[in-house]
Scaffold this motif. Structure first.
Motif, PDB file in Angstrom:
ATOM      1  N   PHE A   1       7.387  15.717  39.524  1.00 25.79           N
ATOM      2  CA  PHE A   1       6.397  14.629  39.549  1.00 25.79           C
ATOM      3  C   PHE A   1       5.321  14.735  38.468  1.00 25.79           C
ATOM      4  O   PHE A   1       4.938  13.739  37.868  1.00 25.79           O
ATOM      5  N   MET A   2       4.870  15.947  38.162  1.00 28.30           N
ATOM      6  CA  MET A   2       3.827  16.071  37.114  1.00 28.30           C
ATOM      7  C   MET A   2       4.423  15.873  35.738  1.00 28.30           C
ATOM      8  O   MET A   2       3.820  15.243  34.872  1.00 28.30           O
ATOM      9  N   TYR A   3       5.595  16.429  35.556  1.00 26.68           N
ATOM     10  CA  TYR A   3       6.274  16.288  34.266  1.00 26.68           C
ATOM     11  C   TYR A   3       6.542  14.811  33.984  1.00 26.68           C
ATOM     12  O   TYR A   3       6.294  14.329  32.874  1.00 26.68           O
ATOM     13  N   MET A   4       7.020  14.093  34.976  1.00 27.86           N
ATOM     14  CA  MET A   4       7.266  12.660  34.827  1.00 27.86           C
ATOM     15  C   MET A   4       5.998  11.931  34.414  1.00 27.86           C
ATOM     16  O   MET A   4       5.995  11.104  33.505  1.00 27.86           O
ATOM     17  N   ALA A   5       4.905  12.236  35.094  1.00 29.70           N
ATOM     18  CA  ALA A   5       3.639  11.538  34.819  1.00 29.70           C
ATOM     19  C   ALA A   5       3.189  11.750  33.377  1.00 29.70           C
ATOM     20  O   ALA A   5       2.699  10.819  32.729  1.00 29.70           O
ATOM     21  N   ASP A   6       3.352  12.946  32.861  1.00 29.19           N
ATOM     22  CA  ASP A   6       2.937  13.210  31.481  1.00 29.19           C
ATOM     23  C   ASP A   6       3.965  12.705  30.476  1.00 29.19           C
ATOM     24  O   ASP A   6       3.609  12.177  29.424  1.00 29.19           O
ATOM     25  N   LEU A   7       5.254  12.847  30.805  1.00 27.25           N
ATOM     26  CA  LEU A   7       6.295  12.431  29.860  1.00 27.25           C
ATOM     27  C   LEU A   7       6.276  10.924  29.641  1.00 27.25           C
ATOM     28  O   LEU A   7       6.375  10.441  28.511  1.00 27.25           O
ATOM     29  N   VAL A   8       6.139  10.163  30.714  1.00 24.24           N
ATOM     30  CA  VAL A   8       6.208   8.705  30.577  1.00 24.24           C
ATOM     31  C   VAL A   8       5.051   8.194  29.718  1.00 24.24           C
ATOM     32  O   VAL A   8       5.190   7.223  28.968  1.00 24.24           O
ATOM     33  N   ARG A   9       3.919   8.898  29.765  1.00 23.44           N
ATOM     34  CA  ARG A   9       2.775   8.497  28.934  1.00 23.44           C
ATOM     35  C   ARG A   9       2.941   8.899  27.477  1.00 23.44           C
ATOM     36  O   ARG A   9       2.196   8.457  26.615  1.00 23.44           O
ATOM     37  N   ALA A  10       3.907   9.792  27.215  1.00 24.10           N
ATOM     38  CA  ALA A  10       4.160  10.233  25.839  1.00 24.10           C
ATOM     39  C   ALA A  10       5.270   9.414  25.179  1.00 24.10           C
ATOM     40  O   ALA A  10       5.616   9.642  24.024  1.00 24.10           O
ATOM     41  N   ILE A  11       5.826   8.467  25.935  1.00 20.36           N
ATOM     42  CA  ILE A  11       6.881   7.599  25.397  1.00 20.36           C
ATOM     43  C   ILE A  11       6.247   6.259  25.023  1.00 20.36           C
ATOM     44  O   ILE A  11       5.478   5.699  25.791  1.00 20.36           O
TER      45      ILE A  11
ATOM     46  N   TYR B   1       2.395  23.326  38.051  1.00 19.18           N
ATOM     47  CA  TYR B   1       2.746  22.090  37.345  1.00 19.18           C
ATOM     48  C   TYR B   1       3.912  21.364  38.053  1.00 19.18           C
ATOM     49  O   TYR B   1       4.888  20.967  37.453  1.00 19.18           O
ATOM     50  N   GLY B   2       3.797  21.280  39.381  1.00 16.58           N
ATOM     51  CA  GLY B   2       4.813  20.577  40.178  1.00 16.58           C
ATOM     52  C   GLY B   2       5.822  21.491  40.844  1.00 16.58           C
ATOM     53  O   GLY B   2       6.438  21.123  41.841  1.00 16.58           O
ATOM     54  N   LEU B   3       6.005  22.690  40.301  1.00 15.23           N
ATOM     55  CA  LEU B   3       7.008  23.603  40.862  1.00 15.23           C
ATOM     56  C   LEU B   3       6.396  24.443  41.986  1.00 15.23           C
ATOM     57  O   LEU B   3       5.254  24.900  41.870  1.00 15.23           O
ATOM     58  N   ASP B   4       7.193  24.664  43.013  1.00 16.51           N
ATOM     59  CA  ASP B   4       6.651  25.314  44.214  1.00 16.51           C
ATOM     60  C   ASP B   4       7.393  26.584  44.578  1.00 16.51           C
ATOM     61  O   ASP B   4       8.503  26.843  44.128  1.00 16.51           O
TER      62      ASP B   4
END
Ligand code: XMP
Ligand code: MG
Length: 185
Positions: free
Chosen positions: A48-58, A161-164
């Motif tokens: 979920f965190m990776y998605m949030a940052d990645l989509v903003r970098a596209i 960073y999202g991983l648990d």
């Protein structure tokens, strides 16, 4: 920056993660310039965190970019994945004819992702690629096509960073190696 007492060492700081994701986002932007429709599929919960940052970098103003999520679990016992995934929550939309990028937090043996890709390919997307934040290259048991990789890491247990671990540590802004005593009690 204060580090959680259960973290042995910080592997990547939030700034290092952000900087790397900007680069991955540029690569994706460049590769999908001619795409009409791009669907990013986040694999919950870890991505979920990776998605949030990645989509903003596209940055694809001429493409219909959308985000969807799946929740899967790997059949099997304990910490070893069997390579057969169970879909707990499926996509909301049809991906047929669309360009698809699976957004995953981490690849260990690759078995989970391999099984997921077989499932998604059967839905006839126009193209299917993977963007994974972390890859434990030495742990891979199967070859999985993985075009966009954040970082290659050694075989250690990573959280943050999202991983648990047992639903803990997802909120940490950095990626860190978990202390052994934190998962033994
Ligand atoms: P496989 O072996 O199928 O497993 O590639 C991938 C899944 O295993 C989990 N995993 C981890 N989760 N820190 C985590 O928080 C780790 O270091 C780690 N290694 C594997 C994760 O759910 C991933 O999707
Ligand atoms: Mg996962």
């Amino acid at each position: 920056m204060s580090v959680h007492p259960h973290i042995k060492r910080v592997i990547f700081t939030d700034q290092q993660i952000k900087d790397r994701i900007i680069e991955v986002g540029k690569e994706i932007t460049n590769d999908y310039k001619d795409s009409k429709e791009l669907v990013l599929i986040g694999v919950l919960k870890g991505s979920f965190m990776y998605m949030a940052d990645l989509v903003r970098a596209i940055n694809l103003p001429n493409t219909h970019v959308s985000v969807d999520f799946m929740s899967i679990s790997s059949y099997g016992h304990g910490t070893t994945s069997s390579g057969v995934v169970k879909i707990n929550m499926d996509l909301k939309a049809d991906i047929a004819g669309k360009d698809v990028i699976v957004v995953e937090d981490i690849i260990d043996t690759g078995l989970t992702l391999q099984s997921l890709l077989v499932n998604l390919q059967a839905r006839n997307p126009a193209s299917l690629q993977v963007s994974v934040l972390l890859r434990k290259k030495e742990a891979l048991k199967v070859e999985v096509p993985c075009k966009y990789i954040g970082f290659d890491i050694p075989i250690v247990f990573i959280v943050g960073y999202g991983l648990d671990f047992a639903e803990k540590y997802r909120e940490l802004p950095y990626l860190g190696e978990l202390k052994e005593e934190a998962y033994k009690n």
